[in-house]
Scaffold this active site. Structure first.
Site, short mmCIF file in Angstrom:
data_model
loop_
_atom_site.label_atom_id
_atom_site.label_comp_id
_atom_site.label_asym_id
_atom_site.label_seq_id
_atom_site.Cartn_x
_atom_site.Cartn_y
_atom_site.Cartn_z
N SER A 81 0.69 -1.27 -0.12
CA SER A 81 0.04 -0.16 -0.04
C SER A 81 0.85 1.20 -0.05
CB SER A 81 -1.02 0.01 0.98
OG SER A 81 -2.12 -0.54 0.75
N LYS A 141 0.70 3.44 -2.93
CA LYS A 141 -0.53 4.26 -3.07
C LYS A 141 0.02 6.00 -3.10
CE LYS A 141 -3.61 0.99 -1.62
NZ LYS A 141 -4.52 0.41 -0.39
N TYR A 171 -2.60 -2.28 -11.09
CA TYR A 171 -2.53 -2.04 -9.57
C TYR A 171 -1.91 -3.33 -8.93
CZ TYR A 171 -4.61 -2.03 -4.84
OH TYR A 171 -4.88 -2.01 -3.68
N TYR A 224 -4.58 2.64 7.74
CA TYR A 224 -5.96 1.99 7.47
C TYR A 224 -7.05 2.30 8.59
CZ TYR A 224 -2.67 -1.00 4.96
OH TYR A 224 -1.68 -1.56 4.23
N VAL A 277 1.06 -4.07 3.69
CA VAL A 277 0.92 -5.24 4.35
C VAL A 277 2.10 -5.87 4.13
CG1 VAL A 277 -1.45 -5.15 4.38
CG2 VAL A 277 -0.39 -6.28 2.49
N1 GLU Z 1 -2.19 -5.92 -2.55
C1 GLU Z 1 -2.92 -5.49 -1.41
C2 GLU Z 1 -4.17 -5.36 -1.75
O1 GLU Z 1 -4.51 -4.40 -2.61
C3 GLU Z 1 -2.26 -4.51 -0.88
C4 GLU Z 1 -2.79 -4.03 0.47
C5 GLU Z 1 -2.03 -3.33 1.36
O2 GLU Z 1 -0.87 -3.23 1.65
O3 GLU Z 1 -3.09 -2.44 2.22
O4 GLU Z 1 -4.93 -6.01 -1.25
#
Ligand code: GLU
Length: 412
Positions: free
Chosen positions: A177, A180, A304, A356, A374
């Site tokens: 994430s 992002k 993505y 989160y 994650v």
């Molecule tokens: N590849 C994970 C997803 O999109 C990333 C999640 C993350 O790091 O929050 O579910």
């Protein structure tokens, strides 16, 4: 990390007192701020505030964050506004300029960085280690499940070029994430902040898990660019004729932001993400049906999944954080990698939505802007001071690095 200034006032019946936060204003503009006992996010909010504007509504926040004594000094108006949470219910206005050493108004003097040493980082790492066994690695794909959950490392880089590293700072992990942040910067560039934040995604925290679908039915736009629905939407706004071209741009930019030209895709993680990504697929098709996501859904998802599967280290994300802390400017060559106002916007989003549905608690206990993934990484930009990269793949129940959070809590 800032050593106390020798600023004390003899006030009323009390002997010498010292503030947790001191803000020096010049005609309503904050020219200087010093933080003693308050978390950094308080300072960050303060630095954006002008004299008295919105101060009252924020008091509750400061108090909750542990600020007990908070002063605003305005040399032009010759007054000091003191918020004393311990002794009064309401801020009191004091005028006692005579007692304030002249030195605090002249910009540079007095504010020194307390030196962050390797020893302090070691202590922080030691403290964090105890919590790694309470967490577990991400379980949804074999590659993440199999990672040694006892890995833990922290790297700090300040604006003077000092780099400190302890623990597993050169162990690669997937960015997940934290990517992002990178895609958001690219999307702002490609389709403009106005369009992105008005038409495509919001900027509010959700309180729901990162991959939640529940709000999509009641709200047209995803709440923010860091939940999966928002991040997939942001990914769809990045220009490129196909996933390859988009990913090429993403990778090149990630390498720049991390100052590491060897950063590359972790192919097995990417394949697993693609194979198991049905929930993300569901989000993306829903967004398409709602008219939010434009273009080819599978192409967007392919990009993505790839952007989440890039290998980085704590050292890499410390550099990325440093760029954000330095208002988007690469400290090595002065190149503007992110427009300063967007670096600021991204730090603000990190503060409110970066961890989160644990973002509120993290703000309370640590108070740094941060973005976790994650894979176990956390990127932390401390504005005008340093970038921090943390890696610890044992995650807590919210999906944040269990040991990493504790390291940051220790340092804050
Ligand atoms: N590849 C994970 C997803 O999109 C990333 C999640 C993350 O790091 O929050 O579910």
């Amino acid at each position: 990390m800032i050593a106390p200034l020798d600023v004390q006032l003899d006030r009323d019946d009390r002997t010498m007192v010292q503030p947790d936060v001191l803000v020096v204003c010049d005609r309503g503009k904050v020219v200087r701020r010093c933080v003693y006992g308050a978390p950094d996010f308080v300072a960050e909010i303060l630095s954006k505030s002008t004299w008295e504007k919105d101060m009252y509504v924020k008091l509750g926040k400061y108090e909750a964050a542990g600020v007990r004594e908070y002063w605003i000094v305005d040399p032009k108006k010759k007054r000091v506004l003191v918020y004393d949470f311990e002794h009064t219910d309401f801020p009191a206005l004091y005028t006692f300029m005579d007692q304030i050493p002249v030195g605090i108004f002249d910009g540079e003097s007095g504010e020194e960085s307390m030196e962050l040493t390797e020893e302090i980082l070691r202590d922080a790492l030691h403290y964090g280690k105890a919590f790694t066994k309470l967490g577990r690695t991400a379980q949804y794909i074999p590659e993440l499940r199999a990672v040694n959950r006892y890995y833990l490392g922290i790297c700090t880089m300040d604006l003077d070029g000092n780099v400190l590293e302890v623990g597993d700072t050169r162990v690669p992990f997937t960015i997940q994430s934290i990517s992002k942040l990178v895609s958001l910067i690219l999307a702002i560039r490609d389709c403009g902040a106005d369009h992105l934040f008005h038409e495509k995604v919001g900027v509010e925290p959700t309180g729901d898990p990162f991959n939640s679908i529940v709000k999509l039915e009641t709200k047209t736009r995803p709440f923010n660019p860091f939940i999966n629905a928002g991040a997939i939407t942001v990914a769809s706004c990045i220009q490129g004729k196909d996933a390859d071209e988009k990913f090429g741009r993403f990778l090149e930019f990630t390498r720049k932001l991390c100052n590491n030209h060897e950063i590359a895709l972790n192919q097995p993680v990417y394949e697993s993400e693609r194979e198991t990504g049905d929930r993300n697929r569901a989000l993306a098709y829903y967004l398409k049906a709602s008219g939010i996501l434009e273009g080819d859904v599978e192409e967007c998802l392919d990009f993505y999944f790839r952007m989440c599967s890039v290998d980085v280290t704590a050292h890499d994300i410390a550099y990325m954080s440093l760029v954000l802390a330095n208002h988007g400017i690469d400290p090595l060559d002065g190149e503007e990698l992110i427009e300063p106002q967007y670096a600021k916007a991204i730090r603000a989003l990190m503060l409110t939505c970066g961890m989160y549905d644990g973002s509120g608690e993290f703000a309370m206990t640590v108070g740094f802007p941060a973005k976790s993934g994650v894979g176990g990484g956390i990127a932390v930009p401390l504005v005008d001071r340093m970038g921090i990269g943390v890696f610890g793949p044992a995650l807590d129940e919210k999906g944040n690095s269990a040991g990493g959070i504790k390291i940051l809590e220790y340092l804050s």
